[in-house]
Design an enzyme around this catalytic site. Sequence first.
Site, short mmCIF file in Angstrom:
data_model
loop_
_atom_site.label_atom_id
_atom_site.label_comp_id
_atom_site.label_asym_id
_atom_site.label_seq_id
_atom_site.Cartn_x
_atom_site.Cartn_y
_atom_site.Cartn_z
N GLU A 59 51.34 -16.27 38.13
CA GLU A 59 50.76 -15.05 37.56
C GLU A 59 51.20 -13.79 38.30
O GLU A 59 51.55 -12.78 37.68
CB GLU A 59 49.23 -15.14 37.55
CG GLU A 59 48.67 -16.08 36.50
CD GLU A 59 48.74 -17.55 36.89
OE1 GLU A 59 49.08 -17.83 38.06
OE2 GLU A 59 48.47 -18.42 36.05
N HIS A 117 36.10 -20.43 34.26
CA HIS A 117 36.81 -20.15 33.01
C HIS A 117 35.99 -19.32 32.03
O HIS A 117 36.28 -19.31 30.85
CB HIS A 117 37.19 -21.46 32.32
CG HIS A 117 38.42 -22.09 32.84
ND1 HIS A 117 38.48 -22.76 34.03
CD2 HIS A 117 39.69 -22.14 32.34
CE1 HIS A 117 39.70 -23.22 34.22
NE2 HIS A 117 40.46 -22.85 33.22
#
Lengths: 323, 426
Positions: free
Chosen positions: A60, A129
């Site tokens: 990322e 999440h």
Amino acid sequence: MAQITYREALNQALREELERDERVFIMGEEVGYFGGAFKVTDGLLAIFGEKRVRDTPISELTIVGAGIGAAMGGLKPIVELMTINFGLLAMDQIVNNAAKIHYMFGGRAKVPLVIRAPQGGGHQLGAQHSQSLEAYFLHCPGIRVVLPATPADAKGLLKSCIRQDDPVIFLEHESLYGVKGEVPEEEYLVPLGRANVLRNGKDLTLISYSKCVYDSLAAADALENQGIDAEVIDLRSLNPLDMNTVLDSVRKTGKAIVIYEGWYTGGAGAEIVARIQEAAFDHLDAPVERVATLDTPMPYNAKLERAALPSPAKIIQVAEHML
Amino acid sequence: MGSCTAQIVLKRASSNRALLLYFAGNDVLKPGPVELAAQPRASPCQALGIRWASCLYFLKFPQSPLLTYVSILVNVVIESLALPGAGGFAFMALERDKHIAERALLTMDEAQLLALYRSMSLIRRFEEKTAEMYARGKITGFCHLYAGEEAVAVGAIAALYDKDYVVSTYREHGHCLAKGASPRVVMAELFGKATGISRGHGGSMHLFDANLRFMGGYAIVGGGLPLAAGLGLSILYKEEPEVVCCFFGDGALPQGAFHETLNLASLWKLPVVFICENNFYGMGTLVQNAICQEELYRFAEPYKMPGVRVDGMDVLDVYGAVTEAAARAREGDGPSLIEAVTYRFRGHSMSDPAEYRSRREERIWQERDPIKALRRKILHDRRATENQLNEIEAEVAAVIDDAVKFAEESPEPALEELGKHVYVEE
Ligand SMILES: Cc1ncc(C[n+]2csc(CCOP(=O)(O)OP(=O)(O)O)c2C)c(N)n1
Ligand SMILES: [Mg+2]
């Protein structure tokens, strides 16, 4: 007008912009062969090829950093983070580079980068999440924070973001991908920085963005049955932030609730509350309230998760108490 | 007991004998035969207080008959030094054919050689003045000087075309000047003036000039590497012939950004030359206390790219290596990692007295001053006269004086500048 989903609207925006401008390309984890973790980029690889729809390793920090570099090199990258939770690994590049480069180089560099990321809870995905992290980015000057609620806005805002020259965090709510709405057939843009009054009312202003807009609309419908006339505002973006629309409404209604899915403490709603009281204190008939996610990591259990998140019922409860 | 790095250049004399050409920067210091198969009896090591054990490396002189010169960088143990954590010694050696530097010396014309000399001298002078201005309170904030490391920026950037990109760190005055920035606007930036290269918004650590393709100094260790990959991607995308030269310190190697970026650059064959300026310290931390693999160029191997260690005090050695790496990148063969072994003559920043290293270690490295080394080479090979070099020094001093004057006389940014340039579209 066609009825399409939020996901399809985003896909159309991407396709149209890829077609319009050679410099536009997409990169991210699973955006190509997999079609996107949430299938937003589905089918684009087949049309545009690997050069324009580029799968990346799970890196990322470097995907975002490379997006910044590519933007500085004259391209218009759209970086997809699989979800914003993983975007935390790229926080350094977002905050220290993307948001700073234009300023710290005296306006002589620019970073026309769009970072798209799904976020939000409600699917029992657990603590790592299910986060809504817009406040982290809102806190940082130099980067736009855009959160569309409707399919039409998803398309029109994304296209606007791609066409402008500042870095953007474009946060899509995971619960909205399947939501359908009317989207114009012809080409259109939704300009950044203009809140949308979705429902007019005179008693109370409900201010929200992203998925909470739907909670607000549902609450407004329920309140109507009790004779309470609520105005519903979708901010569409937190940076730029259209306070004029908010203040006009609050000056009219004298009461406001800000509804958002970030954590209650230090959430984007806290900023909006502060600004309302700074600018419209004399018009307020009650303290401005907030409905937000409880200050806990997200639990897995469905009942507990529902209890943690904002909901129409919670909005109604606060509204009733206020009036 | 502590350690430092010394360079040893050997010339092959026969299959098991070599001539010691120079040691620790003392050019052609007591050349004499060295037995490859045995411990050397006498060597300049003694004079430096270096233990014999370090010279065992001679045994590893490569057997390839093609190699005639070998430059070895060894981490030698110096008994009289007390460096933190430097127990024992590790050989940090790479056999690198000194031919490349020699060839560069031969193939460059006088003008090119003098340009290198001028560029390095300009940076040195700039840094000296910067220190002076800092002491006088004209420059404030963090300020990291490049003195001692000039050969890396100058050698590398001389090997590039104007349109090639450079990405750098907070220690970037040298790279920015070598890329062609006027000392005036760089000094003005250090002064925080409106005429500065970043309008006074950046300061010492954030110089930038898109026209020069100097893509910025970044103050987060490792933060520039992903940008270099992105610029490389933009070059591939537009099918342009440029390359990106990305400078970073040894301190960036333990960072995730380094490893992610090398992987990505290699995977996508991006035209990037990664140049690690190994000056042995990240602030006060020795490389061997921060990185499990102190032969930094070896990080190239897992990422399937060429990795070389060069003498970062030898502008021609750097030039040669970057020329090769840039050509490779330009031909579509992907990135390279170059470890340039160098030394900063000053503390980490202006506020650092560098107590973690000995004055003796500093002296050893000062003897290897890259500017003096090039001067010696030029004079030895009679490529220019002493007079010519002195004239360059004088000219450069005048340029820097003018830069200081310019910076001093420039206006402060207007207060309205404060909120400007946060967004392109206000
Ligand atoms: C991510 C990050 N961590 C820590 C620092 C503080 N810091 C600034 S410079 C530095 C040392 C870096 O050393 P190196 O990369 O070898 O570069 P050099 O200063 O030797 O040129 C540190 C730890 C920083 N700027 N960024
Ligand atoms: Mg270092």
